[in-house]
Design a protein around this motif. Structure first.
Motif, mmCIF file in Angstrom:
data_model
loop_
_atom_site.group_PDB
_atom_site.id
_atom_site.type_symbol
_atom_site.label_atom_id
_atom_site.label_comp_id
_atom_site.label_asym_id
_atom_site.label_seq_id
_atom_site.Cartn_x
_atom_site.Cartn_y
_atom_site.Cartn_z
ATOM 1 N N MET A 1 0.845 -1.193 0.000
ATOM 2 C CA MET A 1 0.000 0.000 0.000
ATOM 3 C C MET A 1 0.884 1.247 0.000
ATOM 4 S SD MET A 1 -2.551 1.591 2.877
ATOM 5 C CE MET A 1 -2.693 0.159 3.859
ATOM 6 N N ALA A 2 0.513 2.237 -0.824
ATOM 7 C CA ALA A 2 1.246 3.497 -0.808
ATOM 8 C C ALA A 2 1.024 4.181 0.535
ATOM 9 C CB ALA A 2 0.735 4.385 -1.933
ATOM 10 N N ALA A 3 2.065 4.923 0.991
ATOM 11 C CA ALA A 3 1.923 5.627 2.261
ATOM 12 C C ALA A 3 0.837 6.673 2.147
ATOM 13 C CB ALA A 3 3.249 6.276 2.634
ATOM 14 N N SER A 4 -0.085 6.648 3.075
ATOM 15 C CA SER A 4 -1.110 7.684 3.126
ATOM 16 C C SER A 4 -1.334 8.007 4.593
ATOM 17 C CB SER A 4 -2.403 7.231 2.472
ATOM 18 O OG SER A 4 -2.795 5.990 3.005
ATOM 19 N N ILE A 5 -1.360 9.294 4.859
ATOM 20 C CA ILE A 5 -1.400 9.755 6.240
ATOM 21 C C ILE A 5 -2.663 10.564 6.460
ATOM 22 C CG2 ILE A 5 -0.221 11.174 7.977
ATOM 23 C CD1 ILE A 5 2.332 10.811 6.124
ATOM 24 N N GLU A 18 -15.542 9.318 14.207
ATOM 25 C CA GLU A 18 -16.099 8.597 13.054
ATOM 26 C C GLU A 18 -15.182 8.728 11.830
ATOM 27 O OE1 GLU A 18 -18.383 6.406 13.091
ATOM 28 O OE2 GLU A 18 -18.310 6.077 10.939
ATOM 29 N N PHE A 19 -14.597 9.920 11.624
ATOM 30 C CA PHE A 19 -13.608 10.084 10.536
ATOM 31 C C PHE A 19 -12.470 9.088 10.723
ATOM 32 C CE2 PHE A 19 -14.800 14.709 9.535
ATOM 33 C CZ PHE A 19 -15.276 14.401 8.286
ATOM 34 N N ALA A 20 -12.024 8.944 11.962
ATOM 35 C CA ALA A 20 -10.912 8.016 12.238
ATOM 36 C C ALA A 20 -11.294 6.587 11.850
ATOM 37 C CB ALA A 20 -10.521 8.095 13.710
ATOM 38 N N ARG A 21 -12.507 6.183 12.223
ATOM 39 C CA ARG A 21 -12.958 4.820 11.886
ATOM 40 C C ARG A 21 -13.055 4.630 10.377
ATOM 41 N NH1 ARG A 21 -16.580 6.049 15.930
ATOM 42 N NH2 ARG A 21 -15.843 5.260 17.930
ATOM 43 N N GLN A 22 -13.535 5.667 9.674
ATOM 44 C CA GLN A 22 -13.695 5.556 8.224
ATOM 45 C C GLN A 22 -12.348 5.539 7.507
ATOM 46 O OE1 GLN A 22 -16.768 5.582 6.413
ATOM 47 N NE2 GLN A 22 -17.821 5.347 8.376
ATOM 48 N N LEU A 23 -11.383 6.310 8.028
ATOM 49 C CA LEU A 23 -10.087 6.439 7.341
ATOM 50 C C LEU A 23 -9.107 5.327 7.705
ATOM 51 C CD1 LEU A 23 -9.678 10.312 7.589
ATOM 52 C CD2 LEU A 23 -9.929 8.983 5.490
ATOM 53 N N SER A 28 -2.002 4.251 5.885
ATOM 54 C CA SER A 28 -0.874 3.559 6.507
ATOM 55 C C SER A 28 -0.531 4.205 7.847
ATOM 56 C CB SER A 28 0.337 3.579 5.575
ATOM 57 O OG SER A 28 0.652 4.906 5.223
ATOM 58 N N ASP A 29 -0.768 5.502 7.969
ATOM 59 C CA ASP A 29 -0.504 6.228 9.213
ATOM 60 C C ASP A 29 -1.728 7.045 9.597
ATOM 61 O OD1 ASP A 29 2.057 5.304 9.331
ATOM 62 O OD2 ASP A 29 2.978 7.147 8.610
ATOM 63 N N LEU A 30 -2.079 6.969 10.880
ATOM 64 C CA LEU A 30 -3.235 7.699 11.382
ATOM 65 C C LEU A 30 -2.796 8.447 12.639
ATOM 66 C CD1 LEU A 30 -6.237 7.625 10.465
ATOM 67 C CD2 LEU A 30 -6.596 5.814 12.150
ATOM 68 N N VAL A 31 -3.027 9.755 12.655
ATOM 69 C CA VAL A 31 -2.662 10.568 13.813
ATOM 70 C C VAL A 31 -3.951 11.098 14.441
ATOM 71 C CG1 VAL A 31 -1.304 12.526 14.644
ATOM 72 C CG2 VAL A 31 -0.537 11.263 12.619
ATOM 73 N N LEU A 32 -4.146 10.814 15.728
ATOM 74 C CA LEU A 32 -5.373 11.204 16.431
ATOM 75 C C LEU A 32 -5.049 12.288 17.439
ATOM 76 C CD1 LEU A 32 -6.685 7.588 17.223
ATOM 77 C CD2 LEU A 32 -7.094 8.959 15.165
ATOM 78 N N GLU A 50 -8.797 -3.778 14.878
ATOM 79 C CA GLU A 50 -9.669 -4.005 13.730
ATOM 80 C C GLU A 50 -8.967 -3.858 12.383
ATOM 81 O OE1 GLU A 50 -14.177 -2.608 12.470
ATOM 82 O OE2 GLU A 50 -13.340 -2.021 14.401
ATOM 83 N N PHE A 51 -7.990 -2.939 12.323
ATOM 84 C CA PHE A 51 -7.331 -2.643 11.044
ATOM 85 C C PHE A 51 -5.817 -2.739 11.225
ATOM 86 C CE2 PHE A 51 -11.168 0.020 11.463
ATOM 87 C CZ PHE A 51 -11.928 -0.507 10.429
ATOM 88 N N SER A 52 -5.098 -2.734 10.102
ATOM 89 C CA SER A 52 -3.639 -2.841 10.209
ATOM 90 C C SER A 52 -3.012 -1.462 10.328
ATOM 91 C CB SER A 52 -3.069 -3.595 9.007
ATOM 92 O OG SER A 52 -3.423 -2.927 7.819
ATOM 93 N N VAL A 53 -3.447 -0.706 11.310
ATOM 94 C CA VAL A 53 -2.868 0.617 11.574
ATOM 95 C C VAL A 53 -2.421 0.666 13.034
ATOM 96 C CG1 VAL A 53 -4.093 2.063 9.920
ATOM 97 C CG2 VAL A 53 -5.144 1.549 12.120
ATOM 98 N N ARG A 54 -1.439 1.492 13.296
ATOM 99 C CA ARG A 54 -0.997 1.742 14.652
ATOM 100 C C ARG A 54 -1.112 3.248 14.879
ATOM 101 N NH1 ARG A 54 4.171 -1.380 16.992
ATOM 102 N NH2 ARG A 54 2.838 -2.766 18.139
ATOM 103 N N PRO A 55 -2.276 3.711 15.313
ATOM 104 C CA PRO A 55 -2.483 5.158 15.403
ATOM 105 C C PRO A 55 -1.504 5.833 16.349
ATOM 106 C CG PRO A 55 -4.572 4.010 15.557
ATOM 107 C CD PRO A 55 -3.503 2.967 15.668
#
Ligand SMILES: NC(=O)c1ccc[n+]([C@@H]2O[C@H](COP(=O)([O-])OP(=O)(O)OC[C@H]3O[C@@H](n4cnc5c(N)ncnc54)[C@H](OP(=O)(O)O)[C@@H]3O)[C@@H](O)[C@H]2O)c1
Length: 77
Positions: A1-5, A18-23, A28-32, A50-55
């Motif tokens: 997967m291409a890096a997407s933040i 809800e945005f966090a759950r949808q995205l 590949s990277d999620l910042v909360l 649930e997903f392969s992310v490490r927020p």
């Protein structure tokens, strides 16, 4: 997967959470970001299971002067 933040402010409740759950499945990277760390940690734990992310959780009051620059620095991007 291409890096997407995705960096989501106000992620501890409501529309931001809800945005966090949808995205989460798309990124590949999620910042909360919000003030209540315990709620961000709980959401991060759920998304990690649930997903392969490490927020990346950043507890921050964004109304403080300089807070957005601190967030940017803490992400390391
Ligand atoms: N819900 C909807 O359907 C909807 C529809 C259209 C527009 N909106 C608008 O979207 C916005 C959010 O609505 P919501 O229902 O999701 O509200 P909410 O559940 O109260 O969420 C607000 C979020 O902002 C964070 N926040 C507030 N002050 C902050 C600060 N100083 N620093 C960092 N984070 C802060 C809160 O987290 P902490 O308390 O942990 O900091 C929380 O995560 C509002 O402006 C609302 O008018 C909502």
């Amino acid at each position: 997967m291409a890096a997407s933040i995705a960096l989501i402010t106000g992620a501890s409740s409501g529309i931001g959470a809800e945005f966090a759950r949808q995205l989460a499945p798309e990124c590949s990277d999620l910042v909360l970001v919000a003030r209540r760390r315990e709620r961000l940690d709980a959401l991060a734990g759920d998304l990690e299971k649930e997903f392969s992310v490490r927020p990346h959780v950043i507890a921050k009051d964004l109304s403080r002067e300089g807070a957005s620059a601190e967030v940017f620095a803490e992400t390391g991007y």
